[in-house]
Design an enzyme around this catalytic site. Structure first.
Site, short mmCIF file in Angstrom:
data_model
loop_
_atom_site.label_atom_id
_atom_site.label_comp_id
_atom_site.label_asym_id
_atom_site.label_seq_id
_atom_site.Cartn_x
_atom_site.Cartn_y
_atom_site.Cartn_z
N PRO A 1 6.54 -4.24 3.93
CG PRO A 1 4.92 -5.88 3.87
CD PRO A 1 6.18 -5.49 4.58
CG HIS A 2 6.68 1.63 3.97
ND1 HIS A 2 6.29 2.93 4.17
CD2 HIS A 2 7.64 1.38 4.91
CE1 HIS A 2 6.98 3.45 5.18
NE2 HIS A 2 7.80 2.53 5.65
CG ASP A 3 4.26 4.73 2.11
OD1 ASP A 3 4.05 5.94 2.08
OD2 ASP A 3 5.23 4.20 2.67
CB SER B 1 0.53 -2.26 0.93
OG SER B 1 1.50 -1.62 0.12
#
Length: 525
Positions: free
Chosen positions: A305-307, A309
């Site tokens: 999971p990235h950026d 979230s």
């Protein structure tokens, strides 16, 4: 009996105070992104002994994972209207879900592979099955059904807003040679099915060759909902934006000014993801549940999971064999999420990582072992809780806390790791290629360590550079690997005698903080 021999036999009760975020703020300097953290010398510190009765440790309330079940997925599907399906084949240029793949010259990829102006299969409306798609497309150049009932798609397959595609008890192959991939812009249910990147020339899966080599992929966009249950995704993804393998992503800021889509959501339940460039990747997603899956032998990351979230649940997954980097990583302001009851092992770097200002997350009850980096790494990520994790036989540290403050470490077991059980590290990253406006950080660390066991780690149970504060309580440090017993270095080494005296002669709390700052800005006595 010698003093160091006594230390080898007795549990060490280092009194780490459980202090809420608001209270911890009184112990350290709270900084703005542009400010520099204060740096201290050994002589700047003082040791305080606090009664152990002041320590309070309570099990955090963990989310109810049982709500993500087969019945719950079926209930979500039952809510979708059973309108008549409508499918068409159209040119890809004006389809929002494909914009990222025709901009900046990427359309050439599909021109070459389709031998014409690129087209896509659109699920435009209704509740649709793969058989509906096959019949309405009606062209084996675009979609073929084999004698065994499996389908091969030779164009991008797009679920439009308001449409629902249901793939149940099916095998779907995405042709690598023809540039096939899947894009969900509406509702997608994949139940008890297999989706595979397919190399038609070899009549087999599109196994990974190199990161620049096109492979089919799946992406779910802003406003969409994706439900995967009891299924397999395999041999997908390469190193291009939103083409990493299995992606859940918001539209770009530019596109979303026009589209006005909510954050994408997804449930991934009891499924298997393997041979994927990034086993899972998300961008500005919310309410994603990744529950009771297996991620094995993926290329760069298992779960990533990235950026920006938030409110993610990563629970009950088995993650192993990631070739290049971490089993599970959340990075760049992934906040207010849960990583619980996962089993992460034999990955190319660390088992679990929180990175780049990811805050207010709970990492609890995970089993993390035999990874080629740290068991759990917190990198530039303050205000997180680690609770009852077991971290064993990792090549580096059991837990590494780098440039992260107000990290609470409760009831963890870190044993047989290659360096420290717990390491607090202050590190200058100016020589790296990091964007320091987007990914700011402070060279500061502070930790509260309560309970648990730091045993037989090669470099020792615990070390910390230049902390804003360090609190210890009730930490069992028996069975050091060194023949000379427990030996601290740095700041802890300076106060080792006083620490052991406080801990062994009354089980008091121990807190190390810089001396109060005087009016001229220097540490005072």
């Amino acid at each position: 009996m010698k003093h160091h021999q006594l230390l080898r036999l007795l549990p060490i009760y280092t009194c780490v105070l459980l202090i809420p975020v608001a209270a911890a703020a009184n112990l350290e300097t709270r900084l703005e992104p542009s400010e520099s953290a204060p740096q201290y010398e050994l002589e700047d510190y003082r040791l305080q002994v606090v009664p152990g009765e002041e320590v309070a440790t309570e099990l955090p309330e963990l989310p109810d994972v049982s709500q993500y079940s087969r019945d719950a997925v079926e209930q979500q599907l039952a809510q979708r209207p059973e309108n008549a399906p409508r499918v068409s084949v159209q040119r890809i240029g004006e389809i929002p879900a494909l914009g990222d793949f025709v901009d900046q010259g990427r359309a050439r990829e599909w021109v070459i592979r389709q031998y014409s102006h690129p087209k896509a299969i659109l699920v435009e409306a209704g509740r649709t099955t793969l058989d509906d798609v096959y019949r309405q497309v009606g062209n084996p150049r675009y979609m073929e059904r084999s004698d065994d009932g499996s389908y091969t798609v030779r164009l991008p397959l797009v679920v439009q807003p308001e449409a629902t595609l249901v793939i149940r008890d099916e095998t779907l192959r995405l042709s690598e040679e023809r540039g096939a991939f899947m894009a969900n812009d509406g509702w997608l249910f994949v139940i008890d099915s297999t989706i595979t990147g397919w190399r038609e020339k070899a009549n087999g899966p599109a196994t990974f060759i190199r990161k620049s080599e096109f492979r089919p992929f799946f992406v779910s966009w802003g406003g969409s909902e994706t439900f995967v249950l009891g299924s397999t995704f395999q041999h997908l993804g390469y190193n291009q934006s939103k083409s990493y393998g299995f992606t859940v992503a918001q539209y770009s800021e530019y596109d979303n000014k026009r589209l006005q889509r909510s954050a994408p959501e997804a449930w991934l339940v009891e499924s298997t993801f393997s041979g994927i460039y990034y086993g899972f990747y998300c961008y500005e997603a919310e309410n994603v549940a990744i529950v009771n899956n297996v991620y094995h032998d993926n290329i760069v990351y298992g779960i990533d999971p990235h950026d920006y979230s938030s409110h993610l649940l990563i629970a009950g997954n088995e993650v192993y064999g990631t070739r290049e980097k971490h089993g599970i990583i959340i990075s760049r302001e992934v906040n207010d999420s849960w990583i619980i009851n996962n089993h992460s092992y034999e990955n190319g770097l660390s088992g679990i990582v929180l990175d780049r200002q990811s805050r207010r997350n709970v990492v609890a009850k995970n089993l993390v072992h035999d990874n080629q980096g740290d068991g759990i790494g917190l990198y530039e990520s303050p205000d997180n809780l680690l609770w009852e994790n077991r971290l064993m036989n990792n090549l580096r540290n059991g837990i590494r806390v780098r440039n992260s403050t107000n990290v609470r470490v409760y009831n963890n077991v870190a044993a047989l790791n290659g360096t420290y059980g717990v390491l607090g590290q202050v590190k200058d990253l100016s020589a790296t290629d990091r964007n320091f406006e987007e990914d700011y950080y402070h060279q500061a660390v502070s930790m509260t360590i309560v309970g648990g066991n730091l045993a037989a780690n090669a470099s020792g149970p615990l070390a910390s550079d230049n902390p804003q504060y360090l609190e210890l309580y009730d930490v069992n440090m028996r069975f050091p690997r060194s023949d000379v017993g427990i030996h601290f270095e740095g700041l802890l080494g300076t106060y080792q005698t006083e620490i052991f005296d406080a801990l062994l002669n009354g089980r008091h709390a121990v807190r190390l903080t810089p001396n109060p700052v005087s009016n001229n800005g220097n540490a005072g006595g």
